[in-house]
Write an enzyme that holds these catalytic residues in place. Structure first.
Site, PDB file in Angstrom:
ATOM      1  N   SER A   1      41.972  39.720  40.770  1.00  0.00           N
ATOM      2  CA  SER A   1      41.960  40.603  41.948  1.00  0.00           C
ATOM      3  C   SER A   1      43.256  40.626  42.750  1.00  0.00           C
ATOM      4  O   SER A   1      43.403  41.472  43.627  1.00  0.00           O
ATOM      5  CB  SER A   1      40.815  40.227  42.873  1.00  0.00           C
TER       6      SER A   1
ATOM      7  N   LYS B   1      44.972  43.826  42.891  1.00  0.00           N
ATOM      8  CA  LYS B   1      44.521  44.904  43.784  1.00  0.00           C
ATOM      9  C   LYS B   1      45.546  45.180  44.883  1.00  0.00           C
ATOM     10  O   LYS B   1      45.580  46.275  45.456  1.00  0.00           O
ATOM     11  CB  LYS B   1      43.136  44.568  44.362  1.00  0.00           C
TER      12      LYS B   1
ATOM     13  N   TYR C   1      41.187  49.751  35.632  1.00  0.00           N
ATOM     14  CA  TYR C   1      40.833  48.701  36.591  1.00  0.00           C
ATOM     15  C   TYR C   1      40.876  47.316  35.917  1.00  0.00           C
ATOM     16  O   TYR C   1      41.479  46.371  36.429  1.00  0.00           O
ATOM     17  CB  TYR C   1      39.443  48.993  37.196  1.00  0.00           C
TER      18      TYR C   1
ATOM     19  N   TYR D   1      37.466  37.877  49.640  1.00  0.00           N
ATOM     20  CA  TYR D   1      36.043  38.106  49.368  1.00  0.00           C
ATOM     21  C   TYR D   1      35.273  37.990  50.669  1.00  0.00           C
ATOM     22  O   TYR D   1      35.747  38.396  51.716  1.00  0.00           O
ATOM     23  CB  TYR D   1      35.532  37.112  48.306  1.00  0.00           C
TER      24      TYR D   1
ATOM     25  N   VAL E   1      39.680  35.716  40.860  1.00  0.00           N
ATOM     26  CA  VAL E   1      38.782  34.754  40.223  1.00  0.00           C
ATOM     27  C   VAL E   1      39.445  33.956  39.098  1.00  0.00           C
ATOM     28  O   VAL E   1      38.829  33.050  38.535  1.00  0.00           O
ATOM     29  CB  VAL E   1      37.474  35.407  39.699  1.00  0.00           C
TER      30      VAL E   1
HETATM   31  N1  GLU Z   1      38.055  41.587  36.986  1.00  0.00           N
HETATM   32  C1  GLU Z   1      37.248  40.876  37.930  1.00  0.00           C
HETATM   33  C2  GLU Z   1      35.985  41.658  38.227  1.00  0.00           C
HETATM   34  O1  GLU Z   1      36.039  42.862  38.260  1.00  0.00           O
HETATM   35  C3  GLU Z   1      38.052  40.667  39.183  1.00  0.00           C
HETATM   36  C4  GLU Z   1      37.324  39.808  40.139  1.00  0.00           C
HETATM   37  C5  GLU Z   1      38.209  39.145  41.125  1.00  0.00           C
HETATM   38  O2  GLU Z   1      39.219  38.517  40.818  1.00  0.00           O
HETATM   39  O3  GLU Z   1      37.828  39.255  42.290  1.00  0.00           O
HETATM   40  O4  GLU Z   1      34.937  41.106  38.398  1.00  0.00           O
END
Ligand code: GLU
Length: 304
Positions: free
Chosen positions: A63, A66, A188, A240, A258
């Site tokens: 993530s 992002k 994504y 999160y 994650v």
């Molecule tokens: N590719 C992971 C998902 O979509 C990313 C999650 C993350 O790092 O928050 O669940």
């Protein structure tokens, strides 16, 4: 500031947390990572780089990507971006479907999965080859020309991405993605599979910490005001459902993933990246969070 000594102290002080937490295993390829890795790297505003542990080993940034995709979308869409995605903390898990349904397909923020999928859709409609452009952008940010996606991680995640597929479908139902569901999911998940080291992440995040430098990397430009706003979203939504706790304990804008990585910035002072794969129940790296708490306590440098 003697960052070298401070990082060495931190390395010692986080050891009691070494066995705490659990590696993300819902992505089969991520479950194979050695959980005992720990690295941290700090880039000071004067250009000096300090690191300890496995700071040169690449890992799945997940993530944290992002932040890079949001920067690209903001550079092309400007403020109009916020009509399709909010900028409030979600208060729910990063992959929650419930909130997206109640809020009729407008994701709370660009750092939860739904928000990042809307951002991926924007990149697909704005760039001829968005996956290549993202690589070029990240390579320019961190100065490493061989940053790559790990297609195996992306594929392995796609095979079990039932929830992410449901999110993409709900977005499509609410007409908040223009492209096909499969195309959006693919970009994504590919972005999530980017592999970088703490050293590379810290370098890349310096662009968000140093307001004196122009933000112009591989054709992606942000104004100073846009960087300020990106940092604000990192502060309020980057961790999160634990952004409040992170703000309280650490006090830096940043983003976690994650894969166990966290990248954060202290404006006009430093950027820092830490990696340790064992996660707490919210999805943040246990040792990583502890290390950053120690860093801002020992240096007395945070945004507060
Ligand atoms: N590719 C992971 C998902 O979509 C990313 C999650 C993350 O790092 O928050 O669940």
């Amino acid at each position: 500031m003697n960052y070298k000594t401070i990082l060495e102290e931190i390395y010692k002080s986080v050891q009691p947390f070494a066995a705490k937490g659990k590696v993300a295993d819902y992505i089969p390829e991520l479950a194979k990572v050695n959980p005992d890795r720990f690295g941290i790297c700090l880039n000071a505003i004067d250009g000096a780089v300090y690191s300890v542990g496995d700071s040169n080993e690449r890992f799945s940034v997940q993530s944290i990507s992002k932040v890079f995709t949001l920067a690209m979308a903001l550079s092309v869409k400007g403020e109009s971006l916020w009509a399709r995605v909010g900028k409030e903390p979600s208060g729910t898990a990063f992959n929650s479907l419930v909130q997206l349904e109640v809020e009729r397909g407008i994701p709370r923020n660009p750092f939860i999965n739904a928000g990042a999928m809307v951002v991926a859709d924007i990149l697909l409609t704005s760039f001829d080859n968005p996956a290549e452009r993202l690589l070029d952008f990240v390579r320019a940010l961190c100065g490493s020309s061989d940053i790559r996606y790990n297609e195996q991680v992306a594929r392995s995640e796609r095979e079990t991405a039932y929830l992410n597929a449901a999110i993409a479908n709900l977005l499509k139902y609410h007409k908040n993605i223009e492209c096909g569901v499969e195309e959006v999911l693919r970009l994504y998940l590919l972005a999530c599979s980017l592999e970088m080291s703490c050293r590379e992440l810290a370098k890349a995040f310096m662009a968000f910490a140093n307001h004196r430098e122009e933000f112009r990397y591989a054709g992606i430009e942000l104004t100073r005001s846009q960087i300020k706003r990106m940092n604000a979203v990192m502060q309020t939504c980057g961790f999160y459902d634990e952004a409040g706790e992170f703000s309280y304990l650490v006090g830096l804008p940043g983003k976690s993933g994650v894969g166990g990585g966290i990248a954060a910035i202290c404006p006009m002072r430093y950027s820092v990246a830490v990696w340790s794969p064992r996660l707490n129940s919210k999805g943040n790296s246990v040792m990583g969070m502890k290390a950053l708490e120690e860093l801002t306590t020992m240096t007395n440098e945070s945004i507060f």
